[in-house]
Design an enzyme around this catalytic site. Structure first.
Site, PDB file in Angstrom:
ATOM      1  N   LYS A 154       4.931  39.159  49.130  1.00 17.36           N
ATOM      2  CA  LYS A 154       5.353  37.803  49.472  1.00 17.36           C
ATOM      3  C   LYS A 154       4.184  36.917  49.912  1.00 17.36           C
ATOM      4  O   LYS A 154       4.240  35.693  49.748  1.00 17.36           O
ATOM      5  CB  LYS A 154       6.451  37.839  50.539  1.00 17.36           C
ATOM      6  CG  LYS A 154       7.794  38.343  50.002  1.00 17.36           C
ATOM      7  CD  LYS A 154       8.239  37.562  48.768  1.00 17.36           C
ATOM      8  CE  LYS A 154       9.725  37.668  48.487  1.00 17.36           C
ATOM      9  NZ  LYS A 154      10.108  37.008  47.214  1.00 17.36           N
ATOM     10  N   TYR A 158       6.730  44.757  50.457  1.00 14.49           N
ATOM     11  CA  TYR A 158       7.368  43.437  50.321  1.00 14.49           C
ATOM     12  C   TYR A 158       6.522  42.332  50.958  1.00 14.49           C
ATOM     13  O   TYR A 158       6.350  41.256  50.387  1.00 14.49           O
ATOM     14  CB  TYR A 158       8.749  43.522  50.972  1.00 14.49           C
ATOM     15  CG  TYR A 158       9.613  42.297  50.853  1.00 14.49           C
ATOM     16  CD1 TYR A 158      10.279  41.993  49.666  1.00 14.49           C
ATOM     17  CD2 TYR A 158       9.796  41.454  51.949  1.00 14.49           C
ATOM     18  CE1 TYR A 158      11.102  40.873  49.585  1.00 14.49           C
ATOM     19  CE2 TYR A 158      10.623  40.342  51.871  1.00 14.49           C
ATOM     20  CZ  TYR A 158      11.269  40.058  50.684  1.00 14.49           C
ATOM     21  OH  TYR A 158      12.078  38.950  50.608  1.00 14.49           O
TER      22      TYR A 158
HETATM   23  N1  NAD Z   1      18.073  36.257  51.603  1.00 18.67           N
HETATM   24  C1  NAD Z   1      17.050  36.054  52.433  1.00 18.67           C
HETATM   25  O1  NAD Z   1      17.218  35.828  53.644  1.00 18.67           O
HETATM   26  C2  NAD Z   1      15.646  36.080  51.899  1.00 18.67           C
HETATM   27  C3  NAD Z   1      14.583  35.993  52.809  1.00 18.67           C
HETATM   28  C4  NAD Z   1      13.288  35.938  52.338  1.00 18.67           C
HETATM   29  C5  NAD Z   1      13.066  35.977  50.984  1.00 18.67           C
HETATM   30  N2  NAD Z   1      14.103  36.099  50.104  1.00 18.67           N
HETATM   31  C6  NAD Z   1      13.807  36.145  48.677  1.00 18.67           C
HETATM   32  O2  NAD Z   1      14.698  35.298  47.992  1.00 18.67           O
HETATM   33  C7  NAD Z   1      14.880  35.777  46.660  1.00 18.67           C
HETATM   34  C8  NAD Z   1      16.352  35.908  46.357  1.00 18.67           C
HETATM   35  O3  NAD Z   1      16.908  36.934  47.140  1.00 18.67           O
HETATM   36  P1  NAD Z   1      18.438  37.036  47.580  1.00 18.67           P
HETATM   37  O4  NAD Z   1      18.441  37.153  49.040  1.00 18.67           O
HETATM   38  O5  NAD Z   1      19.234  35.963  46.937  1.00 18.67           O
HETATM   39  O6  NAD Z   1      18.831  38.493  47.029  1.00 18.67           O
HETATM   40  P2  NAD Z   1      19.582  38.967  45.694  1.00 18.67           P
HETATM   41  O7  NAD Z   1      19.391  40.424  45.601  1.00 18.67           O
HETATM   42  O8  NAD Z   1      20.991  38.447  45.706  1.00 18.67           O
HETATM   43  O9  NAD Z   1      18.829  38.195  44.523  1.00 18.67           O
HETATM   44  C9  NAD Z   1      17.752  38.707  43.785  1.00 18.67           C
HETATM   45  C10 NAD Z   1      18.126  38.715  42.331  1.00 18.67           C
HETATM   46  O10 NAD Z   1      16.986  39.066  41.552  1.00 18.67           O
HETATM   47  C11 NAD Z   1      17.419  39.871  40.476  1.00 18.67           C
HETATM   48  N3  NAD Z   1      16.295  40.663  39.966  1.00 18.67           N
HETATM   49  C12 NAD Z   1      15.710  41.751  40.537  1.00 18.67           C
HETATM   50  N4  NAD Z   1      14.710  42.195  39.771  1.00 18.67           N
HETATM   51  C13 NAD Z   1      14.652  41.385  38.691  1.00 18.67           C
HETATM   52  C14 NAD Z   1      13.800  41.314  37.564  1.00 18.67           C
HETATM   53  N5  NAD Z   1      12.807  42.211  37.368  1.00 18.67           N
HETATM   54  N6  NAD Z   1      14.003  40.329  36.653  1.00 18.67           N
HETATM   55  C15 NAD Z   1      15.001  39.429  36.817  1.00 18.67           C
HETATM   56  N7  NAD Z   1      15.839  39.448  37.867  1.00 18.67           N
HETATM   57  C16 NAD Z   1      15.662  40.402  38.803  1.00 18.67           C
HETATM   58  C17 NAD Z   1      18.516  40.734  41.081  1.00 18.67           C
HETATM   59  O11 NAD Z   1      19.364  41.281  40.071  1.00 18.67           O
HETATM   60  C18 NAD Z   1      19.215  39.765  42.008  1.00 18.67           C
HETATM   61  O12 NAD Z   1      20.333  39.129  41.404  1.00 18.67           O
HETATM   62  C19 NAD Z   1      14.103  37.094  46.586  1.00 18.67           C
HETATM   63  O13 NAD Z   1      12.828  36.848  46.031  1.00 18.67           O
HETATM   64  C20 NAD Z   1      13.982  37.501  48.032  1.00 18.67           C
HETATM   65  O14 NAD Z   1      12.897  38.368  48.253  1.00 18.67           O
HETATM   66  C21 NAD Z   1      15.385  36.155  50.538  1.00 18.67           C
END
Ligand code: NAD
Length: 300
Positions: free
Chosen positions: A170, A166
């Protein structure tokens, strides 16, 4: 104070069936954008798929008077990315904004990580962000307007135990952001990245409830909306954001030292200069690789 609006604009938000993506999609739609809500609808590790996640968000947007269409393609394949951009063009006639947000987690110590864990995480975050940007790129070039926000993470910027796949992905997203910003500049395509922290299914099992309560995804979406607005002129930048905190993040380089003559070939000279080599008190960011290399070659 004039409201930031997106009337007449079309936005693609990937992974918008929940968490941060849903929040970005709701805000952009509320401010007038027509939104393609993409989500593969699978589990947190990328397994499975379904239509209900994207459908529900589209219903929410429509119930609030906004305009949206659902799409269930995976961003990790070129075919999927092309199909989702085509779906936005077919539904709404243009693509102005891409928010690359889709993501999965396969957290495991490096020792136990499989190549499948590595490949899938890089495929969704890095290749997925590239795929969707590339599928929309020509449209953005032709219309001389584009706004792309990619989603990085503190894990990528700083490393995190159990996230070799990851964090590599990232930080890869940051490299993609910086180069696309440079290539997109002459066509008014601005590309930035966020390193968010927010309550979602990704963090629900990691952070305590009292911390999660402070991390409304809407606090991240306000920055994303500003970055993709007409008013933002920044490009190639990375912003840490969450719970009301927002800050620019930079890769910086110190003033460094110049080893001349025999010293340039000497490990002992490196040792004797170690404090100056490590000194970041005069560190600064550079706009591109050439500027950084140029400065290094004429430093001191
Ligand atoms: N929540 C946090 O604190 C946090 C921190 C750092 C980075 N992020 C990043 O933010 C983004 C959103 O994450 P989140 O926390 O809302 O989690 P989340 O799991 O709710 O959202 C991710 C979404 O991406 C979709 N997804 C996965 N693979 C896919 C694909 N191949 N094609 C289309 N859709 C796909 C999933 O179905 C899911 O709904 C991600 O990239 C995550 O790595 C989140």
């Amino acid at each position: 104070m004039a409201e930031i609006r997106f009337d007449g604009k079309v936005a693609i938000v990937t992974g918008a069936g929940g968490g941060l993506g849903r929040s970005h999609a709701l805000l952009l739609a509320k401010r007038g954008a027509k939104v393609l809500v993409n989500d593969l609808g699978g589990a947190i590790d990328g397994s499975g798929k379904g239509t209900s996640a994207a459908d529900k968000v589209v219903e929410e947007i429509r119930a609030a008077g906004g305009t949206a269409a659902a799409n269930y393609d995976g961003v990790d394949t070129w075919e999927g990315a092309q199909a989702l951009v085509k779906a936005a063009l077919a539904s709404f006639g243009r693509v102005d904004i891409v928010i690359n947000n889709a993501g999965i987690l396969r957290d495991v110590s490096f020792r136990k990580m499989t190549h499948e864990d590595w490949n899938q995480v890089l495929a969704v975050h890095v290749t997925g962000s590239m795929n969707v940007a590339k599928a929309a790129w020509e449209t953005m070039r032709e219309q001389n307007f584009g706004r792309i926000v990619n989603t990085s993470s503190a894990a990528g910027l700083y490393g995190n135990f159990g996230q070799a796949n990851y964090s590599t992905a990232k930080l890869g997203v940051v490299g993609l952001t910086k180069t696309l910003a440079q290539e997109g500049a002459k066509n008014n395509i601005l590309v930035n990245a966020i390193a968010p922290v927010a309550k979602s299914r990704m963090t629900e099992t990691i952070l305590p409830p009292e911390t999660l309560a402070k991390l409304d995804p809407a606090c991240v979406s306000s920055l994303v909306a500003y970055l993709v607005s007409d008013e933002c002129t920044d490009s190639g930048q990375v912003f840490a954001v969450g719970g009301g905190y927002i800050s620019k993040v930079a890769v910086v380089e110190g003033a460094g030292v110049r080893l001349e003559g025999a010293d340039a070939h000497s490990p002992e000279a490196v040792r004797s200069q170690w404090a100056a080599i490590s000194d970041l008190s005069r560190a600064k960011p550079y706009a591109n690789a050439l500027e950084a290399i140029g400065a290094a070659l004429k430093s001191n």
